[in-house]
Each structure stands twice: as structure tokens, then as C-alpha cells.
Design an enzyme around this catalytic site. Structure first.
Site, short mmCIF file in Angstrom:
data_model
loop_
_atom_site.label_atom_id
_atom_site.label_comp_id
_atom_site.label_asym_id
_atom_site.label_seq_id
_atom_site.Cartn_x
_atom_site.Cartn_y
_atom_site.Cartn_z
CD GLU A 44 44.89 30.93 78.89
OE1 GLU A 44 44.82 30.88 80.11
OE2 GLU A 44 44.45 31.89 78.22
CE1 TYR A 45 41.02 28.56 69.17
CE2 TYR A 45 43.14 28.24 68.07
CZ TYR A 45 41.76 28.23 68.04
OH TYR A 45 41.11 27.85 66.89
CG ASP A 46 48.29 27.28 69.98
OD1 ASP A 46 47.41 27.36 69.11
OD2 ASP A 46 49.32 27.96 69.99
CB SER A 91 45.74 26.71 59.71
OG SER A 91 46.20 27.31 60.87
CG LEU A 92 51.49 27.21 59.09
CD1 LEU A 92 52.53 28.25 59.48
CD2 LEU A 92 52.03 26.29 58.01
CD GLU A 125 59.04 31.52 55.16
OE1 GLU A 125 57.99 32.14 55.43
OE2 GLU A 125 59.24 30.90 54.11
CE LYS A 127 52.12 30.69 63.09
NZ LYS A 127 51.18 31.69 63.53
CG ASP A 129 50.67 37.35 66.59
OD1 ASP A 129 49.73 36.85 65.96
OD2 ASP A 129 50.66 37.52 67.82
NE ARG A 148 43.19 31.84 58.41
CZ ARG A 148 43.89 31.24 59.35
NH1 ARG A 148 44.87 30.43 59.02
NH2 ARG A 148 43.63 31.46 60.61
CD GLU A 184 50.18 36.91 59.30
OE1 GLU A 184 50.05 36.15 58.30
OE2 GLU A 184 49.66 36.67 60.40
CE1 TYR A 236 52.09 33.56 54.97
CE2 TYR A 236 52.86 35.51 56.14
CZ TYR A 236 51.87 34.57 55.88
OH TYR A 236 50.68 34.65 56.54
CE LYS A 300 56.09 29.04 55.02
NZ LYS A 300 55.88 30.35 54.38
CE LYS A 324 51.57 29.71 67.45
NZ LYS A 324 50.40 29.31 67.87
CB CYS A 418 37.02 63.07 91.47
SG CYS A 418 38.72 63.55 91.08
CB CYS A 421 38.60 67.46 93.35
SG CYS A 421 37.35 66.90 92.18
CB CYS A 442 36.50 64.06 87.96
SG CYS A 442 36.55 65.56 88.94
CB CYS A 448 39.30 68.33 89.50
SG CYS A 448 40.21 66.78 89.68
S1 IVH Z 1 52.79 29.88 55.68
C1 IVH Z 1 49.82 26.87 53.85
N1 IVH Z 1 54.54 31.57 56.66
O1 IVH Z 1 50.50 31.86 60.52
C2 IVH Z 1 50.62 27.61 54.85
N2 IVH Z 1 52.35 31.55 57.60
O2 IVH Z 1 49.24 29.58 61.93
C3 IVH Z 1 50.43 29.07 54.77
N3 IVH Z 1 52.01 33.24 59.34
O3 IVH Z 1 47.68 31.51 58.48
C4 IVH Z 1 51.05 29.78 55.86
N4 IVH Z 1 54.03 34.11 59.25
O4 IVH Z 1 48.60 33.88 58.99
C5 IVH Z 1 53.28 31.10 56.74
N5 IVH Z 1 56.17 33.05 57.37
C6 IVH Z 1 54.93 32.59 57.46
C7 IVH Z 1 53.99 33.10 58.35
C8 IVH Z 1 52.70 32.55 58.41
C9 IVH Z 1 52.83 34.18 59.82
C10 IVH Z 1 50.62 33.03 59.80
C11 IVH Z 1 49.60 32.92 58.70
C12 IVH Z 1 49.02 31.56 58.83
C13 IVH Z 1 49.24 31.28 60.28
C14 IVH Z 1 49.24 29.82 60.57
#
Ligand code: IVH
Length: 692
Positions: A44-46, A91-92, A125, A127, A129, A148, A184, A236, A300, A324, A418, A421, A442, A448
Site C-alpha cells: 500500500e505504501y509503494d 534507496s531502490l 540478490e 532483498k 526485509d 540509515r 541488512e 551487500y 544490480k 518486489k 471472564c 468463570c 480475570c 477460574c
Molecule cells: S542495495 C544504493 N541490496 O532494501 C542501494 N539493498 O529498498 C543500496 N535491501 O535500503 C541498497 N536487501 O535496506 C540492496 N541485497 C540488497 C538488499 C537491499 C535488502 C534493502 C536496503 C535498502 C532497501 C531499499
């Protein structure tokens, strides 16, 4: 909430919407990064961010100075020291569909002026969380770690990161003079579930998912708390570096491994876009079995020279993209809300759901935690809700789908009696803070039946008496039939009720004998397990151990609890505070509990627990402070070792300190030690002293 398509918006509407999105996204950023407590899903955020970007792309003149596109995450919170990142932590960009990935690769080629058939390798790679962290090494020694934050300025969490075993305190081999390794911090599903269980037992905050619990743990002001929370780290990326050890992303990951970092084992080098998609599908299929959360994969450009040429656009690099996964969520209906009564009387609401498959698993129950949670999310009977499952974690109700709410629905009223009892159920007020407890309990106590059954279940559970074959169902059935009412009855089962049991359905000579044997094997039990089994509020395994080590025998413990000085004696034990002491005292003040103990003592022999190897160890009884970085073991391990040898480990230096163990980078504590004339030794001397 169907929003108007972006291409149909008028400029005036777009302006209004950008304003709304800026404040909404800022609020979600604050909740996510500042409080570790998001109220919407990542998907939803995205979606909000994408809509914001789409409107900005159509109306570039309307881009606001406070547009979310300019920012990453929230401002760092006030409690930690600030760290300005030598290189910003960015960020990505996100890809959701396969075409987005093809577009990404095409964009890269276009930017570099590469032909369609020219070679272009990527890494793919998982990702992870968790939360990203930057680790600074100077001459190979870990000197500073930071979150960060908003990408430019993070928080100094060095002390907390030192406790993570996956993070080397010193790099192996020849390392550049300055190197910032980024990656991470995450928590596995198993550790997350265990942590929440402990948190719940201790009446502490329950984390929504492993990511939040990793973030919450790493941003603890007390590093001792972080130290006991099992965190992991995958490297990473990197920030400032005096010299890079490789010229490709994959080479850098190899170098990180050689330095002593964990690098995700699933990373692949891919030669074509099709390989990227194949990798994505493969990881997606294995996702549930990984044991930790990932929310997509990251592609990458492998060559660092090309990465440098590609550079960045606003908040993200042109040379990478995150593909994603769809979140493991589903919609279903709340058919009922069940109230479960725990052994200390706590009422826990559980949503009974119309069964639904979430990420391959059928979900029919979801915890609602407590009364306030229900109110905050306004969950009502008949509501359609979004449920979410992360790994093998208990399913959560994310939110209510208001559009689908039945017309005549009414807010859920949490019972004040409760359900087991009928006694009043109340929320206690903390005398000191004046705050209401989050849990309703309770007040039926011993009358009880739900509490009684839960206490019995706890009594026979793994970390207590550990009686095999006396599972939850049997306890309930034996209780209902009056065979077991208090713990001692378990040990009288064979003598008094062998016949009755044999006559029950599903029981035979063999199974009954097996059960009686299992019970007999537990007629001797160490004091700490015994105390844990009693199910005293706030007293779990750890506290039970502290008590056992302090009093050694059940008689000594029970006698001390009857005396005037019980509270003082309990609070004198390191690790036991007022609340816990009071709960223990309350337990002994209840005559029924003393009777239970007396009865039990006739049937089981409680074994003495010895004090930790006090004499014989040169550090027994000494107060020790560790400072600076340790190289041979983590701080957590060093502390545990010292304590097992009878030392007390303190976090600050005072007149009472006997010894300071200082590693590289020791600062103010070293100065304090000198001020107070406390002996200071280095790690090697310490290890020699304890005969390591
Ligand atoms: S590269 C300049 N590689 O995803 C790019 N990020 O949505 C640096 N994350 O802030 C990030 N796994 O917290 C990279 N294999 C991975 C990752 C990764 C998780 C997280 C990271 C980043 C966020 C971006």
C-alpha cells in the site's frame, strides 16, 4: 477508495492530491522508520509513492519542495547520537511486473549507449526485509555503526551492532584503511516467534513482524537488551572506501566474505534479463522456506565502472532495482472473536476467521493481542479484514476493509467478565505510573477453571516439569473429569485413578504405563525448573534461575518468602525488580499456594541448585566492566562467561568496580577507571586470568 486515474486529473486536483500524498507519506515514513510501527502494508505504501510519482511526472511544475520523492525515510529519533553518513545511504526503485525489469535493463543499456546484444551482467540478490546499517572499519577495526535514518543522517548504534555475531569486530585479511560495509540487520522467523513469546510473557511490547523486531532491538538504548536478541547481518553494499578490493558487485561480495561477513548464499550473477526473471521465480518459490523475510529481489549492474557511469537519480541508483514480491496477504471475514484466558488470567482476543489461504497456508485464527488493538483497528464481528502471514509467525489482522463493513455493525465491546468463570475482568492501574495495563485480567484467580487448566499446562510444559504424553488435550480432559485439579494430582494419577484412565477411550495398558513412567521420571527436579513450573506471574525461566542460584534449596526459598524481609531479599538479587518481587511475594502470601507447595513436596524431590562456580575463580564476586571492542568474543559472550565464573558485569565504572577490561577504542570508561584507580587489563590478559 478508488482514486481517479492520473491521466484524468486536472491541475487543481493534482495539486491537492500531491499535497495530501506528501503529508500522508511523511506520516507513514515516520511510523515506519521513527516508531517501527507501520499501519499500512509495504504494498500500500509503494502504491502511494507510485501514485505520487506518476502525478509528478504528469505535472512536473507542481512538484512540491517537500515532495516524498526527495526524501528517504524519516528523520532520526532524538535518543541516539547522530551520524552523518560519509556517503548517503540511498534507496531502490521498485519493479513489480516482469516488464518493469525489462524496462530497467533497457534503460541501463540506453544510458550507457550499449547495443541490445552487448554483454551486460547483473547480480541478482534476495532483498532482505530487515533494516539497513552502515558499519565503519578503520584499519580493519569496527569503529562505528549507524542506521540509515533519513539517508543522510542516521543514528549511532555501534554498541548494539557489536553484539551481532555476524558482524566481525575486526576484518580478516588485508583491509582498506577505511571501509564502510553496508547491509541488512534481520531476525529469523524462529527467533522472532520466540522473542514475541518472551515479550508477551513479560508483559512487554509485541512486535508485528521480524523487521520491526529487528529494528526495535537494534534501536534499544540499552545494548544489554540488544545483546540477548538474536540478530543477523548480511553484507551487500558499501559506503566510503579508501580502496575497493574488487571491480564488480559480485567480487565485492566475495571480498566481504573473505573479511568475515555473511553474504546471502543465494546471490547469483546473471548474464541476461531472462536469467533475472528466472532467479526471481525461483526465489519466490523458495521464499516461505528461507526462515527469514525477504520482500523481493534486487538486481544490480555487476561492473562497478558501469555503476559509476550510471550514477543516481534523486533517491536511488540507476544501476539497481528492487523487484518486489506480492505481499502474503488475503482478505477474509471475522466470524467471531474468541477470548482466551491465560494462566495469569490475561484475556487474549483471537479472531476466528473464515478459513483463507495466505501464502500457501490455511489461516483460520489471528491474534488481536488485546482490547486496545481491537479498538485501534476497530475490528468488528462480520468485518472483512486483510490478514497477513510472515513465515511461520502467528497470522496478523492488518486492517479492516471499511468498504465491506456490514451496515448494522457495532463496535466490538470487550467483555468485562471472564468467559470461563464469570468473575470480573479488570485492567489494573500501575500504582506508580497511574497507567492502565494493556491487558484485562480475570480476577477469579483460583476459582477460574481456565486459569487452572493453563497453570497445569504450564506446569508440565517443556521448560518446567516436561512430562511427555501429558499434552494440552489430556490436561483439559483430566481436569474436566476431576482427575487433576492441582499439580500434585499428576503424581497421584497412577495410585488413585489408574483404573479410570484405563477405561477411558483411546487408553490402553501400554499408553497408560508410558504416561505413568514419564511422570515418575520427573519426581526429581532441579529447583529452577520447579520454580518456573509454579507459574508465578512475571517469573519465567530466567528469573527462576536467578532465584534458584540465590537460595539453592526450596526450603531456603520458601522460608525467606515467609519472613519480613522477603521483598528486600528478592530485590537484592541482580535482575529482579520491584514488580517481579511483588508478584513472588503475592504468590507466597496466598495460603492456597503454600498448600500446593506442601502437597507437592510430598511427591517430588526438589534438587538443590549450586551457586555458580564461585570460589576457585579469580573473578568470583568481582565487579567487572567491559569497554572498547573485544576481538576474541562478542561482548555478550564475554559477559555470559564472566557471570558464569561468578563475576558481576556492570555497564558503568564506579568506585565499586574491581576490574575494567578495555579493548581498542575504549573511551570515557577507561578515563573513569583511571580516575577511580580501578585496575585495567586488556582482552588477552582477561582471557588468561579466566583460564580461557
Ligand atoms: S542495495 C544504493 N541490496 O532494501 C542501494 N539493498 O529498498 C543500496 N535491501 O535500503 C541498497 N536487501 O535496506 C540492496 N541485497 C540488497 C538488499 C537491499 C535488502 C534493502 C536496503 C535498502 C532497501 C531499499
Amino acid at each position: 477508495m478508488s482514486a481517479k486515474p492520473v491521466d484524468k486529473l486536472t491541475a487543481a486536483e493534482a495539486e491537492k492530491e500531491l499535497e495530501r500524498l506528501a503529508s500522508e507519506i511523511a506520516e507513514h515514513d515516520r511510523r515506519y522508520h521513527g516508531e517501527d510501527a507501520p499501519i499500512i502494508t509495504d504494498a500500500e505504501y509503494d502504491a502511494l509513492r507510485r501514485r505520487n510519482e506518476a502525478i509528478e511526472a504528469r505535472f512536473p511544475k507542481l512538484i512540491r519542495p517537500d515532495s516524498p520523492t526527495h526524501r528517504v525515510g524519516a528523520k532520526p529519533s532524538e535518543k541516539f547520537a547522530k551520524v552523518i553518513h560519509a556517503k548517503p545511504m540511498l534507496s531502490l526503485d521498485n519493479a513489480f511486473a516482469d516488464e518493469d525489469v525489462a524496462d530497467f535493463a533497457a534503460r541501463v543499456r540506453r544510458f550507457l549507449g550499449l547495443k541490445e546484444d552487448a554483454k551486460l551482467a547483473f547480480t541478482a540478490e534476495p532483498k532482505i526485509d530487515g533494516l539497513s546499517a552502515s558499519l565503519r572499519y578503520e584499519d580493519g577495526v569496527f569503529v562505528q555503526g549507524a542506521t540509515r535514518g533519513d539517508g543522510t543522517e542516521g543514528e549511532d548504534i555501534t554498541a548494539n551492532l557489536r553484539a551481532i555475531r555476524d558482524i566481525p569486530l575486526r576484518l580478516s585479511g588485508k583491509a582498506p584503511a577505511v571501509l564502510e560495509v553496508r547491509g541488512e540487520v534481520y531476525m529469523t522467523h524462529k527467533d522472532f516467534a520466540a522473542l514475541n513469546k518472551r515479550q508477551e510473557a513479560a508483559g512487554e511490547k509485541i512486535f508485528a513482524n521480524p523487521r520491526n523486531s529487528a529494528a526495535g532491538s537494534v534501536r534499544q538504548l540499552d545494548p544489554a537488551i540488544t545483546a540477548v536478541r538474536p540478530l543477523h547481518f548480511f553484507a551487500y553494499a558499501w559506503g566510503e572506501a579508501a580502496k575497493l578490493p574488487a571491480d564488480t558487485q559480485s567480487g565485492m561480495l566475495e571480498a566481504f566474505k573473505a573479511y568475515g561477513f555473511k553474504v546471502n548464499p543465494l546471490v547469483r550473477r546473471c548474464a541476461t534479463t531472462n536469467d533475472l526473471i528466472a532467479f526471481y521465480r525461483d526465489i519466490e518459490a523458495r521464499r516461505a522456506a528461507l526462515g527469514y523475510d525477504i520482500d523481493g529481489v534486487v538486481y544490480k549492474v555487476d561492473s562497478l565502472e558501469l555503476q559509476a557511469r550510471l550514477g543516481f537519480v534523486s533517491r536511488s541508483p540507476r544501476w539497481a532495482i528492487a523487484h518486489k514480491f506480492a505481499a502474503e496477504q488475503a482478505e477474509t471475514v471475522v466470524e467471531d472473536i474468541d477470548i482466551q484466558v491465560g494462566r495469569t488470567g490475561k484475556l487474549t482476543p483471537v479472531a476466528k476467521l473464515r478459513p483463507v489461504t495466505v501464502g500457501g497456508v490455511v489461516v483460520a485464527n489471528a491474534t488481536l493481542h488485546n482490547e486496545d488493538e481491537i479498538e485501534r483497528k476497530d475490528v468488528r464481528l462480520g468485518d472483512t479484514v486483510v490478514v497477513q502471514r510472515a513465515g511461520d509467525v502467528i497470522p496478523q489482522v492488518v486492517r479492516v476493509v471499511l468498504d465491506k463493513r456490514p451496515r448494522n455493525s457495532r463496535a466490538y465491546k470487550f467483555p468485562e467478565k471472564c468467559p470461563a468463570c464469570g468473575s470480573r475482568a479488570v485492567r489494573e492501574i500501575d500504582e506508580k505510573t497511574g497507567k492502565e495495563d494493556v491487558d484485562r485480567r480475570c480476577t477469579g484467580g483460583l476459582i477460574c477453571p481456565a486459569q487452572a487448566v493453563e497453570r497445569l499446562r504450564h506446569f508440565v510444559s517443556r521448560d518446567a516439569f516436561d512430562i511427555e504424553g501429558l499434552g494440552e488435550k489430556n490436561i483439559q480432559a483430566f481436569y474436566d473429569d476431576g482427575l487433576i485439579r492441582e499439580p500434585v494430582d499428576i503424581f497421584l494419577l497412577e495410585k488413585k485413578h489408574a483404573r479410570t484412565i484405563l477405561e477411558r477411550e483411546g487408553w490402553g495398558e501400554q499408553s497408560a504405563k508410558k504416561l505413568f513412567d514419564a511422570i515418575d521420571r520427573r519426581r526429581e527436579i532441579p529447583l529452577d525448573r520447579f520454580i518456573n513450573a509454579l507459574g508465578i506471574r512475571h517469573v519465567g525461566e530466567t528469573t527462576a534461575k536467578l532465584i534458584a542460584r540465590n537460595f539453592h534449596t526450596l526450603d531456603a526459598f520458601a522460608a525467606a518468602m515467609e519472613g519480613e524481609g522477603a521483598m528486600a531479599e528478592l530485590q537484592g538479587i541482580g535482575g529482579i525488580g520491584e514488580t517481579v518481587a511483588e508478584a513472588i511475594k503475592d504468590f507466597f502470601d496466598e495460603p492456597h499456594n503454600r498448600t500446593v507447595l506442601k502437597h507437592l513436596a510430598k511427591e517430588v524431590r526438589v534438587l538443590e541448585v549450586a551457586a555458580p562456580a564461585a570460589s576457585g575463580s579469580p573473578v568470583a564476586g568481582k565487579t567487572v566492566v567491559f569497554t572498547g571492542s573485544l576481538e576474541k568474543m562478542t561482548r555478550h559472550e564475554a559477559k555470559a562467561r564472566a557471570e558464569s565464573l561468578g563475576a558481576k558485569v556492570a555497564s558503568s565504572v564506579s568506585k565499586k568496580t574491581d576490574l575494567v577490561v578495555a579493548g581498542p577504542g575504549a573511551g570515557s570508561k577507561l578515563a573513569e577507571a583511571q580516575k577511580f584507580g580501578v585496575a585495567v587489563i586488556d582482552e588477552d590478559a582477561w582471557l588468561k586470568m579466566i583460564g580461557h
